[in-house]
Scaffold this motif. Structure first.
Motif, mmCIF file in Angstrom:
data_model
loop_
_atom_site.group_PDB
_atom_site.id
_atom_site.type_symbol
_atom_site.label_atom_id
_atom_site.label_comp_id
_atom_site.label_asym_id
_atom_site.label_seq_id
_atom_site.Cartn_x
_atom_site.Cartn_y
_atom_site.Cartn_z
ATOM 1 N N SER A 1 0.832 -1.198 0.000
ATOM 2 C CA SER A 1 0.000 0.000 0.000
ATOM 3 C C SER A 1 0.868 1.250 0.000
ATOM 4 C CB SER A 1 -0.895 -0.012 1.254
ATOM 5 O OG SER A 1 -1.556 1.219 1.432
ATOM 6 N N ASN A 2 0.277 2.359 -0.432
ATOM 7 C CA ASN A 2 0.960 3.658 -0.370
ATOM 8 C C ASN A 2 0.789 4.324 0.993
ATOM 9 O OD1 ASN A 2 2.487 4.302 -2.605
ATOM 10 N ND2 ASN A 2 0.774 5.087 -3.795
ATOM 11 N N CYS A 3 0.290 3.610 1.975
ATOM 12 C CA CYS A 3 -0.055 4.203 3.269
ATOM 13 C C CYS A 3 1.185 4.501 4.114
ATOM 14 C CB CYS A 3 -0.982 3.257 4.036
ATOM 15 S SG CYS A 3 -0.198 1.674 4.441
ATOM 16 N N GLN A 4 0.934 5.120 5.277
ATOM 17 C CA GLN A 4 1.978 5.423 6.243
ATOM 18 C C GLN A 4 2.404 4.176 7.006
ATOM 19 O OE1 GLN A 4 -1.211 6.237 6.489
ATOM 20 N NE2 GLN A 4 -1.975 6.024 8.581
ATOM 21 N N ALA A 5 3.599 4.223 7.564
ATOM 22 C CA ALA A 5 4.088 3.120 8.384
ATOM 23 C C ALA A 5 3.125 2.882 9.551
ATOM 24 C CB ALA A 5 5.485 3.435 8.909
ATOM 25 N N GLY A 6 2.846 1.626 9.816
ATOM 26 C CA GLY A 6 1.980 1.260 10.933
ATOM 27 C C GLY A 6 0.536 1.021 10.566
ATOM 28 N N TYR A 7 0.099 1.524 9.419
ATOM 29 C CA TYR A 7 -1.321 1.421 9.051
ATOM 30 C C TYR A 7 -1.720 -0.015 8.703
ATOM 31 C CZ TYR A 7 -5.715 2.593 6.602
ATOM 32 O OH TYR A 7 -7.022 2.676 6.200
ATOM 33 N N ILE A 8 -0.860 -0.714 7.974
ATOM 34 C CA ILE A 8 -1.176 -2.111 7.656
ATOM 35 C C ILE A 8 -1.246 -2.930 8.935
ATOM 36 C CG2 ILE A 8 -0.420 -4.196 6.442
ATOM 37 C CD1 ILE A 8 0.869 -2.395 4.338
ATOM 38 N N GLU A 9 -0.320 -2.653 9.867
ATOM 39 C CA GLU A 9 -0.335 -3.372 11.147
ATOM 40 C C GLU A 9 -1.631 -3.105 11.910
ATOM 41 O OE1 GLU A 9 4.057 -2.698 10.197
ATOM 42 O OE2 GLU A 9 2.164 -1.667 9.876
ATOM 43 N N VAL A 10 -2.138 -1.878 11.829
ATOM 44 C CA VAL A 10 -3.415 -1.549 12.466
ATOM 45 C C VAL A 10 -4.540 -2.368 11.833
ATOM 46 C CG1 VAL A 10 -5.167 0.268 12.705
ATOM 47 C CG2 VAL A 10 -2.782 0.744 13.285
ATOM 48 N N PHE A 11 -4.551 -2.452 10.508
ATOM 49 C CA PHE A 11 -5.558 -3.264 9.826
ATOM 50 C C PHE A 11 -5.499 -4.719 10.286
ATOM 51 C CE2 PHE A 11 -6.036 -6.424 6.400
ATOM 52 C CZ PHE A 11 -7.417 -6.365 6.233
ATOM 53 N N LEU A 12 -4.303 -5.280 10.315
ATOM 54 C CA LEU A 12 -4.153 -6.692 10.679
ATOM 55 C C LEU A 12 -4.590 -6.953 12.116
ATOM 56 C CD1 LEU A 12 -0.713 -7.426 8.975
ATOM 57 C CD2 LEU A 12 -2.978 -8.150 8.189
ATOM 58 N N LYS A 13 -4.248 -6.033 13.016
ATOM 59 C CA LYS A 13 -4.622 -6.206 14.428
ATOM 60 C C LYS A 13 -6.118 -5.982 14.626
ATOM 61 C CE LYS A 13 -3.349 -4.855 19.123
ATOM 62 N NZ LYS A 13 -2.424 -4.055 19.956
ATOM 63 N N SER A 14 -6.648 -4.937 14.018
ATOM 64 C CA SER A 14 -8.063 -4.600 14.192
ATOM 65 C C SER A 14 -8.967 -5.677 13.615
ATOM 66 C CB SER A 14 -8.357 -3.248 13.535
ATOM 67 O OG SER A 14 -9.681 -2.842 13.766
ATOM 68 N N SER A 15 -8.587 -6.235 12.478
ATOM 69 C CA SER A 15 -9.402 -7.255 11.810
ATOM 70 C C SER A 15 -9.152 -8.653 12.353
ATOM 71 C CB SER A 15 -9.118 -7.244 10.307
ATOM 72 O OG SER A 15 -7.774 -7.641 10.049
ATOM 73 N N GLY A 16 -7.976 -8.855 12.951
ATOM 74 C CA GLY A 16 -7.596 -10.194 13.385
ATOM 75 C C GLY A 16 -7.123 -11.081 12.248
ATOM 76 N N PHE A 17 -6.695 -10.472 11.152
ATOM 77 C CA PHE A 17 -6.345 -11.239 9.950
ATOM 78 C C PHE A 17 -4.849 -11.485 9.793
ATOM 79 C CE2 PHE A 17 -10.345 -9.770 7.392
ATOM 80 C CZ PHE A 17 -11.137 -10.547 8.228
ATOM 81 N N GLU A 18 -4.046 -11.252 10.843
ATOM 82 C CA GLU A 18 -2.597 -11.481 10.720
ATOM 83 C C GLU A 18 -2.282 -12.874 10.197
ATOM 84 O OE1 GLU A 18 -2.836 -9.133 14.739
ATOM 85 O OE2 GLU A 18 -4.106 -10.508 13.617
ATOM 86 N N LYS A 19 -3.079 -13.854 10.612
ATOM 87 C CA LYS A 19 -2.803 -15.267 10.287
ATOM 88 C C LYS A 19 -2.925 -15.571 8.805
ATOM 89 C CE LYS A 19 -7.574 -16.064 11.690
ATOM 90 N NZ LYS A 19 -8.432 -16.558 12.788
ATOM 91 N N TYR A 20 -3.562 -14.692 8.043
ATOM 92 C CA TYR A 20 -3.765 -14.979 6.622
ATOM 93 C C TYR A 20 -2.670 -14.397 5.727
ATOM 94 C CZ TYR A 20 -8.434 -16.133 8.308
ATOM 95 O OH TYR A 20 -9.491 -16.679 9.007
ATOM 96 N N PHE A 21 -1.825 -13.514 6.266
ATOM 97 C CA PHE A 21 -0.866 -12.807 5.420
ATOM 98 C C PHE A 21 0.570 -13.192 5.758
ATOM 99 C CE2 PHE A 21 -4.671 -10.250 5.073
ATOM 100 C CZ PHE A 21 -4.686 -9.948 3.715
ATOM 101 N N ALA A 22 1.348 -13.391 4.699
ATOM 102 C CA ALA A 22 2.744 -13.793 4.864
ATOM 103 C C ALA A 22 3.687 -12.605 4.995
ATOM 104 C CB ALA A 22 3.164 -14.651 3.668
ATOM 105 N N GLY A 23 3.225 -11.414 4.621
ATOM 106 C CA GLY A 23 4.078 -10.242 4.709
ATOM 107 C C GLY A 23 3.402 -9.012 4.147
ATOM 108 N N HIS A 24 4.048 -7.861 4.308
ATOM 109 C CA HIS A 24 3.495 -6.600 3.795
ATOM 110 C C HIS A 24 4.592 -5.558 3.701
ATOM 111 C CE1 HIS A 24 3.593 -5.016 7.943
ATOM 112 N NE2 HIS A 24 3.069 -6.174 8.315
#
Length: 206
Positions: free
Chosen positions: A109-132
């Motif tokens: 994504s073109n987003c700021q640092a930390g935003y993808i981590e917020v998405f993964l934590k908020s959604s609980g979807f960390e387990k589905y992604f291998a990296g970002h």
């Protein structure tokens, strides 16, 4: 195809309502600025590099001040999104669960640092992604960030799922096939593939 890379905003979730509220409250209460940020405004901005967004939201400020203000907005949005997960697109978890059993999944994504981590934590979807990877991590434009992730992860034939013309052009530059998420924020007349909801990826690739 050996992997799927996703855009975030307009592809996996729509955070514009929560983010618009968080930015407006931050600018009003903390910066004492009379600026109303709307969902529509954010939809026209999301997908651009953060310095460009800062310039468009705060055109009368110096570059240093633009970036300071945007950083404050981003910190406020992170807090808001951790308290309340933004709306996820239809049947997203089942789709990610099915895809992740066959392919490694990533986010660029073109987003700021930390935003993808917020998405993964908020959604609980960390387990589905291998990296970002994102612009805030690399300081690079999207084609370069996309290419960097591909090299870093040793991918040979990924596809990218996104929702804007910027995503499409980034994929062309990075030589990655593009899947257009038509339910998102943009329009791409001639993508390589088109989906009208996330579950269509199952039909396409499994």
């Amino acid at each position: 195809m050996d992997s799927i890379i996703f855009d975030l905003d307009g592809t996996l979730w729509d955070s514009t309502a929560i983010v618009a509220r968080a930015w407006t409250e931050y600018l009003t209460r903390t910066e004492h600025m009379d600026i109303l940020i709307t969902e529509e405004k954010l939809k026209s901005l999301f997908g651009r590099p953060m310095p460009q967004i800062a310039e468009m939201v705060f055109p009368d400020q110096s570059l240093e001040e633009q970036l300071r203000l945007l950083d404050g907005c981003c910190q406020a949005e992170h807090q808001a999104l951790l308290k309340q997960c933004a709306p996820l697109y239809e049947d997203l978890e089942n789709t990610l669960q099915g895809l992740s059993q066959k392919f490694p999944l990533y986010i660029v994504s073109n987003c700021q640092a930390g935003y993808i981590e917020v998405f993964l934590k908020s959604s609980g979807f960390e387990k589905y992604f291998a990296g970002h990877l994102c612009h805030g991590d690399t300081g690079l434009d999207k084609p370069e960030t996309l290419s960097l992730l591909i090299r870093k992860e040793g991918l040979t034939s990924p596809v990218y799922v996104g929702d804007t013309m910027g995503d499409f052009l980034s994929c062309r530059k990075a030589k990655v096939p593009f899947v257009f998420a038509s339910y998102g924020f943009g329009d791409v007349p001639e993508p390589d593939y088109r989906i009208d909801r996330p579950a269509d990826l199952i039909r396409l690739f499994i």
